[in-house]
Enzyme design. Structure first.
Site, PDB file in Angstrom:
ATOM      1  N   GLU A  24       5.218  40.331  -7.480  1.00  0.00           N
ATOM      2  CA  GLU A  24       3.656  40.066  -7.905  1.00  0.00           C
ATOM      3  C   GLU A  24       2.879  41.198  -8.114  1.00  0.00           C
ATOM      4  OE1 GLU A  24       1.015  36.711  -6.030  1.00  0.00           O
ATOM      5  OE2 GLU A  24       0.073  38.720  -5.363  1.00  0.00           O
TER       6      GLU A  24
ATOM      7  N   ASP B 245      -0.526  38.300 -11.775  1.00  0.00           N
ATOM      8  CA  ASP B 245      -1.514  37.512 -11.089  1.00  0.00           C
ATOM      9  C   ASP B 245      -3.048  37.564 -11.455  1.00  0.00           C
ATOM     10  OD1 ASP B 245      -2.384  35.884  -8.876  1.00  0.00           O
ATOM     11  OD2 ASP B 245      -2.898  37.548  -7.600  1.00  0.00           O
TER      12      ASP B 245
ATOM     13  N   ARG C 238       0.650  -1.196  -0.122  1.00  0.00           N
ATOM     14  CA  ARG C 238      -0.163  -0.177  -0.309  1.00  0.00           C
ATOM     15  C   ARG C 238       0.828   1.289  -0.037  1.00  0.00           C
ATOM     16  NH1 ARG C 238      -2.924   2.131  -2.588  1.00  0.00           N
ATOM     17  NH2 ARG C 238      -4.058   0.022  -2.888  1.00  0.00           N
TER      18      ARG C 238
ATOM     19  N   LYS D 287       5.096  39.322  -2.626  1.00  0.00           N
ATOM     20  CA  LYS D 287       3.421  39.274  -2.921  1.00  0.00           C
ATOM     21  C   LYS D 287       2.617  40.250  -2.473  1.00  0.00           C
ATOM     22  CE  LYS D 287       2.050  34.754  -3.066  1.00  0.00           C
ATOM     23  NZ  LYS D 287       1.786  34.535  -4.476  1.00  0.00           N
TER      24      LYS D 287
ATOM     25  N   LYS E 219       2.525  24.971  -3.412  1.00  0.00           N
ATOM     26  CA  LYS E 219       1.300  24.571  -2.852  1.00  0.00           C
ATOM     27  C   LYS E 219       1.278  23.116  -3.086  1.00  0.00           C
ATOM     28  CE  LYS E 219      -1.518  28.416  -4.252  1.00  0.00           C
ATOM     29  NZ  LYS E 219      -2.742  29.028  -5.141  1.00  0.00           N
TER      30      LYS E 219
END
Length: 282
Positions: free
Chosen positions: A196, A217, A94, A166, A134
C-alpha cells in the site's frame, strides 16, 4: 463453511426452548406452503444458506429455488417456495430471510458498482470491483459469495492468502525499504505480494521491488492518472494497480477511467442495505 454459520444463526434464534409461538398455535401434523418474493429490484444471493436453514430445521421441508444466486429480479418476482410441516416453515422463516436479505443486499450494491464502470479498462483487462476483509465477523465466506453473485471479485480471503504490506506494517518495520527487503528475503516464492502507498514518491520507491500489486490508497482521480503514467513509464515488471479509499457510487466511474486495474470497496460488505424480501402464505 456455510453450515456452521447457519447452525449458529439457528441456535441464536431458537434459544433454549425453540419457537414457542409456532409450537403452541400450530398442530404438529399441519402442513403449509410459503412463497418468497422480492419487494424491490436487485440481485439475489444467499440462497444456499436459506435452503440449508430449512433443511437443518426439518429435512421434510421441500425448498424450491426459483431464482438462484446472481439472478436479477424485479419487484414481485417469486424467488423460492417452501412446503412442508407448518411449524418448520414458521420457525426457520426469519433466519432464512436474514441470510437472503443481507446477501442479496451485498449482491445488489456490488452490481450497481459494476454497472457504473462498464466499458472501462486497466492495463490489459476490464476494471474490476473487489470486496475487502471488512466483512461481518464469522460471515466472510458467504458475504464474499454475494459479491461474486453481484459481478464483483474477492480480495484476500484471510491474512494467510497473500502478503499485504499496509501503512502500519511499514511504520513498524522502519520504512518501506526495510519492509520490502524483508519480504523479498523471506517470502515463499509462490506467495503474491501487495504493498500500500499513499503518495507518488512511495510508488516510485516500491516499483524496484517488483510487487505483484500496488494499492493506491485514498488518491483522487488526478493522482491515480499520475500513478498509472509512472507505472507505464517504468522499465520493469508491471504490478496490478488497485485503488482504494474514498470510493462511492458517485466517484467510482471517474476512478475507473484513470487506467487502474482494480477498485476495492469495503462498503460492499460493511454498508450494503438489506434487500427487502417478503414471505407469505401461498
Amino acid at each position: 463453511m456455510i453450515e456452521p454459520m447457519v447452525r449458529r444463526a439457528l441456535e441464536e434464534d431458537f434459544g433454549n426452548s425453540g419457537d414457542i409461538t409456532a409450537n403452541l398455535l400450530v398442530p404438529e401434523s399441519a402442513k403449509g406452503k410459503l412463497v418468497m418474493r422480492a419487494r424491490e429490484v436487485g440481485v439475489i444471493a444467499g440462497m444456499q444458506a436459506a435452503q440449508m436453514t430449512y433443511a437443518m430445521v426439518d429435512p421434510r421441508v421441500k425448498f424450491t429455488v426459483k431464482k438462484s444466486d446472481g439472478s436479477r429480479v424485479k419487484k414481485g418476482t417469486i424467488i423460492a417456495t417452501v412446503e412442508g410441516p407448518t411449524r418448520a416453515l414458521l420457525s426457520a422463516e426469519r433466519v432464512a430471510l436474514n441470510f437472503l436479505g443481507r446477501m442479496s443486499g451485498i449482491a445488489t450494491l456490488t452490481a450497481q458498482y459494476v454497472s457504473l464502470i462498464k466499458g472501462t479498462s486497466g492495463f490489459a483487462n476490464p476494471v474490476r470491483i473487489a470486496a475487502t476483509r471488512k466483512t461481518t465477523p464469522g460471515l466472510r465466506a458467504i458475504e464474499k459469495q454475494a459479491v461474486l453473485a453481484g459481478g464483483g471479485f474477492t480480495h484476500r480471503e484471510s491474512l494467510a492468502a497473500a502478503i499485504m504490506i499496509k501503512d502500519n506494517h511499514i511504520a513498524l518495520a522502519g520504512g518501506v525499504d526495510k519492509a520490502l527487503k524483508a519480504i523479498a528475503k523471506n517470502a515463499d516464492h509462490m506467495t503474491r505480494v501487495s504493498v500500500e502507498v499513499d503518495a507518488l514518491a512511495q510508488l516510485k520507491k516500491v516499483l524496484k521491488y517488483a510487487p505483484h500489486v500496488v494499492l493506491l490508497d485514498n488518491m483522487g482521480a488526478d493522482k491515480l492518472r499520475e500513478a498509472v503514467a509512472i507505472v507505464d513509464a517504468y522499465d520493469g515488471p508491471r504490478p496490478t494497480l488497485e485503488a482504494s479509499g474514498g470510493v462511492n457510487l458517485d466517484t467510482v466511474r471517474g476512478l475507473a477511467e484513470t487506467g487502474i486495474d482494480v477498485i476495492s470497496i469495503g462498503a460492499l460488505t460493511h454498508s450494503a442495505p438489506n434487500f427487502d424480501i417478503g414471505m407469505d402464505a401461498s
